[in-house]
Scaffold this motif. Structure first.
Motif, PDB file in Angstrom:
ATOM      1  N   GLY A 215      -3.790  -1.295  -5.356  1.00  0.00           N
ATOM      2  CA  GLY A 215      -4.502  -1.189  -4.088  1.00  0.00           C
ATOM      3  C   GLY A 215      -5.452  -2.333  -3.833  1.00  0.00           C
ATOM      4  N   ALA A 216      -5.712  -3.149  -4.870  1.00  0.00           N
ATOM      5  CA  ALA A 216      -6.646  -4.264  -4.711  1.00  0.00           C
ATOM      6  C   ALA A 216      -5.988  -5.492  -4.099  1.00  0.00           C
ATOM      7  CB  ALA A 216      -7.269  -4.626  -6.059  1.00  0.00           C
ATOM      8  N   VAL A 217      -4.660  -5.471  -3.929  1.00  0.00           N
ATOM      9  CA  VAL A 217      -3.966  -6.608  -3.323  1.00  0.00           C
ATOM     10  C   VAL A 217      -3.510  -6.226  -1.924  1.00  0.00           C
ATOM     11  CG1 VAL A 217      -3.211  -7.457  -5.575  1.00  0.00           C
ATOM     12  CG2 VAL A 217      -1.706  -5.952  -4.268  1.00  0.00           C
ATOM     13  N   GLY A 218      -3.150  -7.222  -1.132  1.00  0.00           N
ATOM     14  CA  GLY A 218      -2.713  -6.984   0.228  1.00  0.00           C
ATOM     15  C   GLY A 218      -1.347  -6.347   0.302  1.00  0.00           C
ATOM     16  N   PRO A 219      -0.950  -5.863   1.486  1.00  0.00           N
ATOM     17  CA  PRO A 219       0.330  -5.168   1.646  1.00  0.00           C
ATOM     18  C   PRO A 219       1.537  -6.014   1.234  1.00  0.00           C
ATOM     19  CG  PRO A 219      -1.063  -4.819   3.561  1.00  0.00           C
ATOM     20  CD  PRO A 219      -1.747  -5.863   2.733  1.00  0.00           C
ATOM     21  N   ALA A 220       1.541  -7.316   1.554  1.00  0.00           N
ATOM     22  CA  ALA A 220       2.688  -8.152   1.213  1.00  0.00           C
ATOM     23  C   ALA A 220       2.848  -8.275  -0.300  1.00  0.00           C
ATOM     24  CB  ALA A 220       2.540  -9.540   1.842  1.00  0.00           C
ATOM     25  N   MET A 221       1.735  -8.538  -0.998  1.00  0.00           N
ATOM     26  CA  MET A 221       1.790  -8.632  -2.453  1.00  0.00           C
ATOM     27  C   MET A 221       2.156  -7.294  -3.084  1.00  0.00           C
ATOM     28  SD  MET A 221       1.358 -11.578  -3.844  1.00  0.00           S
ATOM     29  CE  MET A 221       0.793 -13.230  -3.434  1.00  0.00           C
ATOM     30  N   ARG A 222       1.634  -6.215  -2.524  1.00  0.00           N
ATOM     31  CA  ARG A 222       1.956  -4.890  -3.050  1.00  0.00           C
ATOM     32  C   ARG A 222       3.444  -4.608  -2.924  1.00  0.00           C
ATOM     33  NH1 ARG A 222      -0.271  -0.875   0.718  1.00  0.00           N
ATOM     34  NH2 ARG A 222       1.677  -1.406   1.773  1.00  0.00           N
ATOM     35  N   ASP A 223       4.028  -4.905  -1.766  1.00  0.00           N
ATOM     36  CA  ASP A 223       5.453  -4.666  -1.570  1.00  0.00           C
ATOM     37  C   ASP A 223       6.289  -5.531  -2.506  1.00  0.00           C
ATOM     38  OD1 ASP A 223       4.750  -2.877   0.390  1.00  0.00           O
ATOM     39  OD2 ASP A 223       5.226  -4.215   2.069  1.00  0.00           O
ATOM     40  N   LEU A 224       5.888  -6.771  -2.683  1.00  0.00           N
ATOM     41  CA  LEU A 224       6.606  -7.666  -3.588  1.00  0.00           C
ATOM     42  C   LEU A 224       6.542  -7.131  -5.013  1.00  0.00           C
ATOM     43  CD1 LEU A 224       8.008 -10.292  -4.382  1.00  0.00           C
ATOM     44  CD2 LEU A 224       5.758 -11.379  -4.450  1.00  0.00           C
ATOM     45  N   PHE A 225       5.365  -6.679  -5.426  1.00  0.00           N
ATOM     46  CA  PHE A 225       5.197  -6.157  -6.778  1.00  0.00           C
ATOM     47  C   PHE A 225       6.082  -4.935  -7.004  1.00  0.00           C
ATOM     48  CE2 PHE A 225       2.954  -3.183  -9.610  1.00  0.00           C
ATOM     49  CZ  PHE A 225       2.935  -3.938 -10.770  1.00  0.00           C
ATOM     50  N   LEU A 226       6.093  -4.002  -6.081  1.00  0.00           N
ATOM     51  CA  LEU A 226       6.864  -2.780  -6.250  1.00  0.00           C
ATOM     52  C   LEU A 226       8.360  -3.050  -6.306  1.00  0.00           C
ATOM     53  CD1 LEU A 226       4.854  -0.349  -3.933  1.00  0.00           C
ATOM     54  CD2 LEU A 226       4.831  -0.460  -6.439  1.00  0.00           C
ATOM     55  N   LYS A 227       8.815  -4.136  -5.689  1.00  0.00           N
ATOM     56  CA  LYS A 227      10.238  -4.477  -5.737  1.00  0.00           C
ATOM     57  C   LYS A 227      10.697  -4.858  -7.144  1.00  0.00           C
ATOM     58  CE  LYS A 227      10.768  -6.057  -0.950  1.00  0.00           C
ATOM     59  NZ  LYS A 227      11.007  -7.220  -0.070  1.00  0.00           N
ATOM     60  N   LEU A 228       9.756  -5.154  -8.028  1.00  0.00           N
ATOM     61  CA  LEU A 228      10.130  -5.501  -9.393  1.00  0.00           C
ATOM     62  C   LEU A 228      10.637  -4.293 -10.169  1.00  0.00           C
ATOM     63  CD1 LEU A 228       7.067  -7.748 -10.372  1.00  0.00           C
ATOM     64  CD2 LEU A 228       9.298  -8.506  -9.527  1.00  0.00           C
ATOM     65  N   PHE A 229      10.311  -3.071  -9.693  1.00  0.00           N
ATOM     66  CA  PHE A 229      10.602  -1.848 -10.441  1.00  0.00           C
ATOM     67  C   PHE A 229      11.513  -0.935  -9.611  1.00  0.00           C
ATOM     68  CE2 PHE A 229       6.353  -3.413 -11.343  1.00  0.00           C
ATOM     69  CZ  PHE A 229       6.401  -3.596 -12.720  1.00  0.00           C
ATOM     70  N   PRO A 230      12.815  -0.937  -9.881  1.00  0.00           N
ATOM     71  CA  PRO A 230      13.732  -0.098  -9.086  1.00  0.00           C
ATOM     72  C   PRO A 230      13.414   1.390  -9.153  1.00  0.00           C
ATOM     73  CG  PRO A 230      14.956  -1.752 -10.330  1.00  0.00           C
ATOM     74  CD  PRO A 230      13.541  -1.800 -10.829  1.00  0.00           C
ATOM     75  N   HIS A 231      12.759   1.850 -10.222  1.00  0.00           N
ATOM     76  CA  HIS A 231      12.477   3.277 -10.369  1.00  0.00           C
ATOM     77  C   HIS A 231      11.163   3.690  -9.704  1.00  0.00           C
ATOM     78  CE1 HIS A 231      10.208   1.353 -13.608  1.00  0.00           C
ATOM     79  NE2 HIS A 231       9.496   2.443 -13.751  1.00  0.00           N
ATOM     80  N   ILE A 232      10.480   2.741  -9.086  1.00  0.00           N
ATOM     81  CA  ILE A 232       9.182   3.016  -8.463  1.00  0.00           C
ATOM     82  C   ILE A 232       9.295   2.842  -6.946  1.00  0.00           C
ATOM     83  CG2 ILE A 232       6.809   2.198  -8.237  1.00  0.00           C
ATOM     84  CD1 ILE A 232       7.277   3.672 -10.823  1.00  0.00           C
ATOM     85  N   ARG A 233       8.841   3.846  -6.216  1.00  0.00           N
ATOM     86  CA  ARG A 233       8.833   3.749  -4.754  1.00  0.00           C
ATOM     87  C   ARG A 233       7.440   3.453  -4.210  1.00  0.00           C
ATOM     88  NH1 ARG A 233      12.773   8.712  -2.653  1.00  0.00           N
ATOM     89  NH2 ARG A 233      14.678   7.968  -3.697  1.00  0.00           N
ATOM     90  N   GLY A 234       6.430   3.919  -4.900  1.00  0.00           N
ATOM     91  CA  GLY A 234       5.056   3.694  -4.481  1.00  0.00           C
ATOM     92  C   GLY A 234       4.139   3.701  -5.681  1.00  0.00           C
TER      93      GLY A 234
END
Length: 259
Positions: A215-234
């Motif tokens: 939550g400490a990063v912006g939406p774009a960085m957050r979305d990019l980070f979550l794409k690294l983990f296929p088993h994670i949606r949020g």
């Protein structure tokens, strides 16, 4: 295989990099990037591999830079070198539960500062038996993301056992900085939920980004980070911490006593 192993180009196919998809950047704003790899468990029991570029930022690098090649991970079938693990392999947690590996991330780094093309990271070497017999059972090289579980009364923990960055144990003898002459492969792994596991006989952790870090990063960085983990949606899918994590900025060196 999902191969997105390219730097964000100034021209060309905009879909070639997840970084570019998440946040188109000008040359002036472009961050330093590092190559990384992952293997993730699929619902059918197989696994998929991916290669990509990650920004050299703490949130991203912490997912890939815990243990060097040769670290021995405790599985239900015995000790396995971390580089030989595959998604679906079952680890034995410190609590005795068997949990499957869902995701393995890795990257190649250097600790040398005389290579202008590289972004050096701090590596530590833990001597065999540094924290007692077979703890670790052989020397262990870690990256900055590794945490060891120990008990401390510092920082208001009141003797609670917490996961503390390896750098906090640095004493120049049992735990010391190391600068290998060549590049080093580092790894981290994620389970269905955060757990305390044993690596080379030392209590440490499976990957969890930490509470509030995403939550400490912006939406774009957050979305990019979550794409690294296929088993994670949020962010909530990482779940609660199995054990408190000490702040990575904790003062280095001291009289720590690893569990």
């Amino acid at each position: 295989m999902n191969d997105i192993d390219r730097m964000p180009p100034s021209t060309g196919n905009a879909a070639s990099s997840p970084f570019q998809q998440a946040q188109p950047l000008t040359d002036r704003a472009r961050p330093i990037l590092r190559r990384a790899r992952s293997m993730a468990l699929r619902p059918d029991g197989g696994f998929e591999e991916a290669r990509f570029m990650i920004p050299v930022l703490p949130l991203f690098e912490a997912a890939f830079t815990a243990f060097a090649r040769g670290a021995l991970v405790e599985t239900v079938q015995g000790l396995v070198a971390i580089e030989d693990l595959l998604p679906g392999d079952s680890l034995r947690t410190v609590g005795g539960e068997a949990m499957p590996v869902l995701w393995i991330g890795s990257t190649t780094v250097t600790a040398r500062r005389d290579l202008p093309s590289e972004r050096p990271v701090t590596l530590h070497r833990i001597a065999a038996d540094a924290f007692g017999p077979n703890r670790p059972m052989t020397y262990l090289v870690t990256g900055p993301a590794a945490r060891l579980r120990q008990a401390t009364s510092r920082m208001g923990t009141h003797g609670q056992r917490v996961l503390c960055p390896v750098a906090a144990f640095e004493d120049g003898i049992g735990v010391s900085r190391t600068t290998p002459p060549s590049a080093v492969d580092l790894f981290h792994l994620a389970l269905p939920r955060h757990a305390v596991i044993r690596v080379s006989g030392i209590e440490t952790e499976s990957y969890h980004p930490g509470l509030g870090t995403i939550g400490a990063v912006g939406p774009a960085m957050r979305d990019l980070f979550l794409k690294l983990f296929p088993h994670i949606r949020g962010p909530a899918d990482f779940g609660p911490l199995a054990c408190p994590q000490m702040d990575p900025d904790v003062k280095e060196g001291g009289d720590w006593n690893a569990a």
